[in-house]
Scaffold this motif. Structure first.
Motif, PDB file in Angstrom:
ATOM      1  N   PHE A   7       0.941  -1.341   0.031  1.00 42.57           N
ATOM      2  CA  PHE A   7       0.157  -0.090  -0.332  1.00 42.57           C
ATOM      3  C   PHE A   7       0.800   1.736  -0.101  1.00 42.57           C
ATOM      4  N   ALA A   8       0.045   2.392  -0.402  1.00 39.60           N
ATOM      5  CA  ALA A   8       0.922   3.266  -0.371  1.00 39.60           C
ATOM      6  C   ALA A   8       0.060   4.839  -0.576  1.00 39.60           C
ATOM      7  N   PRO A   9       0.477   5.986  -0.266  1.00 40.02           N
ATOM      8  CA  PRO A   9      -0.494   6.280   0.039  1.00 40.02           C
ATOM      9  C   PRO A   9      -0.986   6.815  -0.572  1.00 40.02           C
ATOM     10  N   VAL A  10      -2.295   8.267  -0.615  1.00 41.06           N
ATOM     11  CA  VAL A  10      -2.900   8.145  -2.341  1.00 41.06           C
ATOM     12  C   VAL A  10      -1.604   9.702  -2.562  1.00 41.06           C
ATOM     13  N   GLU A  11      -1.199  10.672  -2.040  1.00 43.01           N
ATOM     14  CA  GLU A  11      -0.390  11.697  -2.767  1.00 43.01           C
ATOM     15  C   GLU A  11       0.591  10.607  -3.398  1.00 43.01           C
ATOM     16  N   GLY A  12       0.535  10.035  -3.035  1.00 48.08           N
ATOM     17  CA  GLY A  12       2.246   9.148  -3.269  1.00 48.08           C
ATOM     18  C   GLY A  12       1.987   8.723  -5.008  1.00 48.08           C
ATOM     19  N   VAL A  13       0.937   7.802  -5.142  1.00 52.34           N
ATOM     20  CA  VAL A  13       0.166   7.106  -6.305  1.00 52.34           C
ATOM     21  C   VAL A  13      -0.024   8.410  -7.285  1.00 52.34           C
ATOM     22  N   ALA A  14      -0.180   9.177  -6.660  1.00 48.11           N
ATOM     23  CA  ALA A  14      -1.396  10.443  -7.977  1.00 48.11           C
ATOM     24  C   ALA A  14       0.001  10.977  -8.068  1.00 48.11           C
ATOM     25  N   GLY A  15       0.862  11.141  -7.433  1.00 50.16           N
ATOM     26  CA  GLY A  15       2.499  11.989  -8.047  1.00 50.16           C
ATOM     27  C   GLY A  15       3.085  10.524  -8.865  1.00 50.16           C
ATOM     28  N   ASP A  16       3.131   9.431  -8.665  1.00 49.12           N
ATOM     29  CA  ASP A  16       3.715   8.560  -9.288  1.00 49.12           C
ATOM     30  C   ASP A  16       3.254   8.375 -11.233  1.00 49.12           C
ATOM     31  N   LEU A  17       1.952   8.693 -11.315  1.00 52.96           N
ATOM     32  CA  LEU A  17       1.397   8.551 -12.006  1.00 52.96           C
ATOM     33  C   LEU A  17       0.938  10.280 -12.704  1.00 52.96           C
ATOM     34  N   GLY A  18       0.652  10.902 -11.796  1.00 56.03           N
ATOM     35  CA  GLY A  18       0.706  11.979 -12.956  1.00 56.03           C
ATOM     36  C   GLY A  18      -0.416  12.385 -12.455  1.00 56.03           C
ATOM     37  N   LEU A  19      -0.922  11.845 -11.443  1.00 52.48           N
ATOM     38  CA  LEU A  19      -2.453  12.782 -12.186  1.00 52.48           C
ATOM     39  C   LEU A  19      -3.301  13.396 -10.832  1.00 52.48           C
ATOM     40  N   GLY A  20      -3.866  14.203 -10.154  1.00 53.72           N
ATOM     41  CA  GLY A  20      -4.456  14.591  -8.859  1.00 53.72           C
ATOM     42  C   GLY A  20      -4.935  13.580  -7.324  1.00 53.72           C
ATOM     43  N   VAL A  21      -5.150  13.956  -6.493  1.00 54.80           N
ATOM     44  CA  VAL A  21      -5.620  12.837  -5.570  1.00 54.80           C
ATOM     45  C   VAL A  21      -6.925  12.800  -6.195  1.00 54.80           C
ATOM     46  N   ASP A  22      -7.629  14.301  -6.605  1.00 53.54           N
ATOM     47  CA  ASP A  22      -9.029  13.729  -6.827  1.00 53.54           C
ATOM     48  C   ASP A  22      -9.277  12.841  -7.810  1.00 53.54           C
ATOM     49  N   GLU A  23      -8.479  12.657  -8.506  1.00 57.26           N
ATOM     50  CA  GLU A  23      -8.219  11.186 -10.088  1.00 57.26           C
ATOM     51  C   GLU A  23      -8.556   9.834  -8.758  1.00 57.26           C
ATOM     52  N   ILE A  24      -7.763  10.132  -8.544  1.00 57.68           N
ATOM     53  CA  ILE A  24      -7.383   8.489  -7.973  1.00 57.68           C
ATOM     54  C   ILE A  24      -8.722   8.026  -7.268  1.00 57.68           C
ATOM     55  N   MET A  25      -8.610   9.034  -6.105  1.00 60.05           N
ATOM     56  CA  MET A  25     -10.187   8.615  -5.183  1.00 60.05           C
ATOM     57  C   MET A  25     -11.476   8.688  -6.236  1.00 60.05           C
ATOM     58  N   ALA A  26     -11.260   9.147  -7.432  1.00 57.93           N
ATOM     59  CA  ALA A  26     -12.534   8.618  -7.802  1.00 57.93           C
ATOM     60  C   ALA A  26     -11.819   7.182  -8.671  1.00 57.93           C
ATOM     61  N   LEU A  27     -11.308   7.103  -9.140  1.00 58.56           N
ATOM     62  CA  LEU A  27     -10.960   5.185  -9.323  1.00 58.56           C
ATOM     63  C   LEU A  27     -11.103   4.721  -8.368  1.00 58.56           C
ATOM     64  N   VAL A  28     -10.856   4.846  -7.070  1.00 62.21           N
ATOM     65  CA  VAL A  28     -11.530   3.677  -5.907  1.00 62.21           C
ATOM     66  C   VAL A  28     -12.730   4.439  -6.197  1.00 62.21           C
ATOM     67  N   HIS A  29     -13.697   5.233  -6.258  1.00 60.05           N
ATOM     68  CA  HIS A  29     -14.964   4.638  -5.446  1.00 60.05           C
ATOM     69  C   HIS A  29     -15.845   4.531  -6.967  1.00 60.05           C
ATOM     70  N   GLU A  30     -15.048   4.457  -7.804  1.00 57.24           N
ATOM     71  CA  GLU A  30     -15.591   3.712  -8.833  1.00 57.24           C
ATOM     72  C   GLU A  30     -14.965   2.576  -9.131  1.00 57.24           C
ATOM     73  N   GLY A  31     -14.506   1.921  -8.084  1.00 55.18           N
ATOM     74  CA  GLY A  31     -13.815   0.670  -8.345  1.00 55.18           C
ATOM     75  C   GLY A  31     -12.727   0.205  -8.966  1.00 55.18           C
ATOM     76  N   LEU A  32     -11.607   1.027  -9.838  1.00 57.33           N
ATOM     77  CA  LEU A  32     -11.316   0.736 -10.680  1.00 57.33           C
ATOM     78  C   LEU A  32      -9.966   0.485  -9.498  1.00 57.33           C
ATOM     79  N   ILE A  33      -9.296   0.805  -8.662  1.00 54.72           N
ATOM     80  CA  ILE A  33      -7.977   0.424  -8.012  1.00 54.72           C
ATOM     81  C   ILE A  33      -9.029  -0.037  -6.407  1.00 54.72           C
ATOM     82  N   ARG A  34      -8.786  -0.670  -6.079  1.00 58.90           N
ATOM     83  CA  ARG A  34      -9.046  -0.692  -3.803  1.00 58.90           C
ATOM     84  C   ARG A  34      -7.722  -0.089  -3.701  1.00 58.90           C
ATOM     85  N   GLY A  35      -8.553   0.584  -2.481  1.00 60.60           N
ATOM     86  CA  GLY A  35      -7.703   1.440  -1.340  1.00 60.60           C
ATOM     87  C   GLY A  35      -8.179   1.584   0.196  1.00 60.60           C
ATOM     88  N   ILE A  36      -7.918   1.687   0.792  1.00 60.46           N
ATOM     89  CA  ILE A  36      -8.164   1.257   2.161  1.00 60.46           C
ATOM     90  C   ILE A  36      -8.038   2.874   3.520  1.00 60.46           C
TER      91      ILE A  36
END
Length: 93
Positions: free
Chosen positions: A11-40
């Motif tokens: 697991f990695a903090p959402v901010e780190g994943v967002a930075g690695d992918l060049g996306l915003g935190v909101d975009e990563i959280m949208a992927l989590v809420h859509e069920g495309l990636i898993r988060g806890i």
């Protein structure tokens, strides 16, 4: 023997994943809420962490979708004479 991995490796903090992918935190959280990636949510106060294996699967799926779309576009660009071997060729080499 089963291989054990530390939660720090999984697991990695959402901010780190967002930075690695060049996306915003909101975009990563949208992927989590859509069920495309898993988060806890972990900790107090709770902070989101992303399952890195699910990110790999998501990226593989996106890459495959892009590859298939490119193949489809190529197939639509071919003219019938090119396919049949006679007539005018629109896109010569």
């Amino acid at each position: 023997m089963a291989e054990t991995t530390s939660p720090r490796d999984r697991f990695a903090p959402v901010e780190g994943v967002a930075g690695d992918l060049g996306l915003g935190v909101d975009e990563i959280m949208a992927l989590v809420h859509e069920g495309l990636i898993r988060g806890i949510e972990i900790g107090s106060p709770p902070r989101w962490h992303i399952d890195l294996d699910s990110v790999d699967v998501y990226l593989d799926d996106q890459s495959e979708a892009a590859r298939r779309a490119a193949l489809w576009r190529q197939s639509q660009a071919a003219s019938f004479p090119e396919l049949w071997g006679r007539g005018e060729i629109r896109n010569g080499d």
